[in-house]
Design a protein around this motif. Structure first.
Motif, short mmCIF file in Angstrom:
data_model
loop_
_atom_site.label_atom_id
_atom_site.label_comp_id
_atom_site.label_asym_id
_atom_site.label_seq_id
_atom_site.Cartn_x
_atom_site.Cartn_y
_atom_site.Cartn_z
N PHE A 86 23.66 65.80 41.19
CA PHE A 86 24.86 65.73 41.16
C PHE A 86 25.30 64.98 40.58
CE2 PHE A 86 21.04 68.97 42.75
CZ PHE A 86 21.33 69.88 42.12
N GLN A 87 26.76 65.07 40.27
CA GLN A 87 27.71 64.57 40.72
C GLN A 87 28.21 64.73 41.98
OE1 GLN A 87 31.10 66.39 37.80
NE2 GLN A 87 32.90 64.92 39.14
N ASP A 88 28.51 65.91 42.99
CA ASP A 88 28.96 66.00 44.07
C ASP A 88 27.94 65.13 45.25
OD1 ASP A 88 29.65 66.75 46.29
OD2 ASP A 88 30.26 68.46 45.91
N MET A 90 27.90 65.54 47.88
CA MET A 90 27.07 66.74 49.13
C MET A 90 25.93 67.40 48.28
SD MET A 90 29.37 65.75 51.28
CE MET A 90 30.31 63.98 51.30
N SER A 91 25.96 67.48 47.12
CA SER A 91 24.99 68.33 46.69
C SER A 91 23.43 67.83 46.74
CB SER A 91 25.14 69.29 45.09
OG SER A 91 26.66 69.43 45.17
N GLY A 92 23.71 67.08 46.41
CA GLY A 92 21.91 66.81 46.39
C GLY A 92 21.47 66.23 47.74
N ARG A 154 24.59 59.12 50.24
CA ARG A 154 24.06 59.43 50.50
C ARG A 154 23.78 60.18 48.46
NH1 ARG A 154 27.00 65.50 52.82
NH2 ARG A 154 25.13 65.66 51.95
N ALA A 177 31.08 59.80 39.49
CA ALA A 177 32.57 60.00 38.71
C ALA A 177 33.47 60.13 40.42
CB ALA A 177 32.27 61.26 38.14
N ALA A 178 31.66 60.63 41.55
CA ALA A 178 32.45 61.05 42.81
C ALA A 178 33.37 59.75 44.02
CB ALA A 178 32.04 62.34 43.74
N ASN B 187 21.47 73.45 52.59
CA ASN B 187 22.17 73.56 51.17
C ASN B 187 20.70 73.69 50.00
OD1 ASN B 187 22.62 72.45 48.57
ND2 ASN B 187 23.09 70.48 48.89
N LYS B 189 21.09 74.21 47.07
CA LYS B 189 20.85 74.04 45.61
C LYS B 189 19.68 72.94 45.70
CE LYS B 189 24.40 71.65 42.38
NZ LYS B 189 25.93 71.54 42.20
N MET B 190 20.35 72.23 46.59
CA MET B 190 18.73 71.27 47.11
C MET B 190 18.26 71.49 47.08
SD MET B 190 18.20 69.34 49.58
CE MET B 190 17.40 68.08 49.99
N PHE B 194 14.88 70.89 44.44
CA PHE B 194 13.13 70.00 44.62
C PHE B 194 11.94 71.43 44.64
CE2 PHE B 194 15.83 66.92 46.34
CZ PHE B 194 15.91 65.31 45.66
N TYR B 314 29.84 67.36 58.28
CA TYR B 314 30.09 67.74 56.58
C TYR B 314 31.01 68.63 55.95
CZ TYR B 314 28.05 70.14 52.63
OH TYR B 314 27.79 70.98 50.84
N LYS B 325 38.71 63.68 44.23
CA LYS B 325 38.57 63.22 42.92
C LYS B 325 40.09 64.14 42.64
CE LYS B 325 35.41 66.85 41.76
NZ LYS B 325 34.36 67.73 42.00
N ILE B 328 41.81 60.98 41.18
CA ILE B 328 41.40 60.29 40.63
C ILE B 328 42.35 61.32 38.72
CG2 ILE B 328 39.37 59.93 38.98
CD1 ILE B 328 37.79 60.13 41.57
#
Ligand SMILES: Nc1ncnc2c1ncn2[C@@H]1O[C@H](COP(=O)(O)OP(=O)(O)OP(=O)(O)O)[C@@H](O)[C@H]1O
Ligand SMILES: [Mg+2]
Lengths: 265, 337
Positions: A86-88, A90-92, A154, A177-178, B187, B189-190, B194, B314, B325, B328
């Motif tokens: 993922f882009q973030d 923290m998400s993966g 990460r 990107a981040a 998490n 989503k993660m 998987f 976290y 972000k 940027i």
């Protein structure tokens, strides 16, 4: 390997907010293809990747992976075929768990998770072997909580976790990107190495045209839900940033709207 | 005083099983589960009705625990399939269980004093093997017989039970499935990316959590010698207090240490409880207020002390990432203009 047939997706249909995110997308990827996707903000790049991953179900059309029609598969079932970053950063990864435990979760992508097996010595060695290819010392920190790692570390771990079990398709949505430039370079280098090592069929979204030209053997340019331009093999190798901008202007009759796309270094 | 202390440790060991259940839902799955107030009684109700009906106490206790498993699964299903928010799912289940528990029991109170319970059975074995004298010997030898518990069998058998439960939990939470369950609360989503079905993990996790809670309830009614429909009131807060006391005093990152901390937290809570009861102006009914205050203090103090676990770190790093972000974006608009 991957086939997209007449994919349509409209958000909020028949309302003033209607938004055609994908319009009649037809594409096919062969094993080992590496396609980069560029396009302005809101062009539908993420929506396309989400349709592949199964987090968005298309209104029309179907998705085939490795000879299976996966259109109706929920996300977690499709993940058997797919690795994602993922882009973030923290998400993966799971922040409250150790590197070793995160690796263990990623290992379960391709098979049933056992109620009885934990980390064995062999498994730990296998994890360390893979982690050492990142060359950032994570192999010595198996019991460190991932939440304590830097964003770059990460993201490198996410990339490894998404690739080392050799998915049929690897999806990367602006996965650098981040990050700050030096970390971005590291992740790009690792992306190249890992994709080559496992010969992965890859779809990578990026905002930097130079990256899009630099990586992979195919390139898609998206705008308003359509793939408006594509280049393959030798044609793609000859492309320059100026060509892409010119192409966009020719096809759309307007300047590339993306602010970040111009930031190509 | 001494016997009150042993009593506190005994019930602490039983409540520790409940606290371990609360630890699974509240901490590992990040699911503040109020089913606990109901499922604790359900375990006790099923077990006591079966014991009164003549079923052997081991089977009855097992049945009580299993009933809690199903209750927890339903809460999980309400949340995952019904899209009901976790807090509300738990409250709904707690309310529903009140009626169900009353149906099971048939009356608000079931006495078990003259029944054959886990403890009377074990006491029988204990006497047959004459173990009491063996445990008593060192106390007599040291001349501190007054400091010995009235009897050893309850304490020892509960100790064995809690060690088994803790070991099983430690084992499970480090298997592939257990690690994935923990990650689901960390998490989701993660975990889905998987290829794990997070809904299933939540449902099963809630089942296991409430199974432990009901198991604890089944033991408590046998220890107390009666089952009561209101036994579970405020149980979730007692569980939370135990978890938090344990974390603050003994908590470490490793799961093995965390389960130990929760067990010790439950025991310490019961000791505080029995000490508070000895204070003259406090009534037993004030204990709920004291428990609530303990939880509030334990929740608020670590923040004041700047105590930061991985989770808050976290959140901080997440905040940092969004800041970055933003920069940027700013930079890109600038370079455009
Ligand atoms: N879940 C959603 N609900 C409603 N609209 C959405 C949703 N996801 C995307 N859209 C809309 O669909 C369009 C395409 O969005 P998408 O995220 O695919 O763009 P993108 O090409 O990835 O853009 P960016 O470069 O900004 O990431 C946008 O107009 C967006 O607002
Ligand atoms: Mg996007």
């Amino acid at each position: 390997m991957l086939q997209l047939n007449q994919i349509h997706k409209t958000f909020y249909p028949n309302t003033p907010d209607e938004r055609q995110a994908l319009v009649d997308v037809n594409q096919q990827l062969d094993v080992g293809d590496f396609v980069t996707i560029i396009g302005s903000n809101g062009a539908g790049k993420s929506t396309l990747l989400n349709t592949l991953a199964g987090t968005i179900i298309p209104d029309e059309g179907d998705v085939w992976i490795d000879g299976n029609n996966v259109t109706g598969f929920p996300e977690q079932k499709r993940a058997r075929y797919i690795g994602r970053v993922f882009q973030d950063p923290m998400s993966g990864t799971a922040p409250g768990m150790t590197i070793e435990e995160n690796m263990m979760i990623s290992l379960g992508r391709t098979k049933r998770r056992s109620l009885f097996r934990g980390v064995s010595k062999q498994l730990r060695e296998r994890f360390q072997e893979h982690l050492s290819t990142l060359e950032i010392g994570l192999e010595d920190r198996l019991n460190t909580k991932v939440g304590l790692l830097s964003g770059g570390e990460r993201q490198a771990l996410s990339l490894l976790m998404a690739t080392f079990t050799e998915p049929k398709i690897l999806l990367l949505d602006e996965h650098t990107a981040a990050l700050d430039p030096s970390k971005e370079e590291l992740i790009l280098k690792l992306t190249r190495e890992l994709v080559e090592k496992h010969n992965l069929t890859t779809v990578m979204v990026t905002h930097q045209m130079e990256q899009a030209i630099d990586f992979g053997n195919r390139l898609w340019m998206m705008d308003e839900g359509k793939i408006i331009f594509e280049a393959n093999g030798a044609d793609k190798d000859r492309l320059t940033v100026a060509d892409l901008l010119q192409n966009f202007q020719d096809i759309r009759g307007k300047k590339m709207a993306s602010d970040r796309a111009l930031l190509a270094k | 005083m001494v016997s009150a202390l042993y009593g506190a440790v005994e019930s602490g060991l039983i409540y520790a099983i409940m606290a371990l259940g609360v630890y699974i839902s509240f901490r590992l799955l990040d699911f503040p589960d109020l089913t606990v107030d109901g499922s604790f009684v359900t375990g006790g109700a099923v077990t006591s009705v079966m014991i009164v009906g003549g079923v052997d106490p081991f089977t009855a206790t097992l049945a009580g625990a299993i009933s809690g498993f199903f209750a927890g699964c339903i809460t999980g299903i309400l949340h995952t399939k019904g899209n009901i928010n976790p807090l509300l799912s738990g409250i709904l289940m707690m309310i529903a269980l009140y009626s169900i528990n009353l149906r099971i029991m048939g009356q608000p109170n079931i006495p078990l004093l003259n029944e054959n319970t886990l403890f009377t059975t074990i006491s029988g074995w204990w006497e047959a093997m004459n173990l009491e004298a063996i445990f008593m010997a060192p106390f007599n030898w040291l001349g501190i017989a007054d400091f010995a518990p009235r009897s050893f069998y309850t304490l020892m058998s509960l100790l064995v039970v809690i060690i088994i439960v803790k070991k099983l939990m430690d084992f499970f939470l480090r298997t592939e499935a257990g690690v994935t369950l923990r990650a689901t609360g960390d998490n989701a989503k993660m975990v889905r990316s998987f290829s794990a079905n997070t809904s299933l993990y939540i449902v099963i996790g809630m089942g296991i959590s409430n199974m432990l809670v009901a198991f604890s309830g089944a033991m408590i009614v046998q220890h107390n010698g009666f089952a009561d429909i209101n036994l579970g009131v405020g149980m979730i807060i007692i569980g939370l207090a135990s978890v938090i006391i344990g974390e603050v005093l003994f908590g470490k990152d490793k799961i093995v240490r965390m389960t130990l901390a929760v067990v010790l937290g439950a025991i310490i809570y019961r000791i505080i409880y029995s000490l508070a009861l000895r204070v003259d102006f406090l009534e037993a009914s004030d204990m709920k207020l004291i428990t609530a205050i303990i939880v509030v203090v334990a929740l608020v103090f670590p923040n004041w002390l700047g105590h930061s676990n991985a989770k808050s770190q976290y959140k901080k790093s997440k905040a940092r990432a969004t800041e970055k972000k933003g920069e940027i974006h700013l930079a890109s608009t600038k370079s455009n203009s």
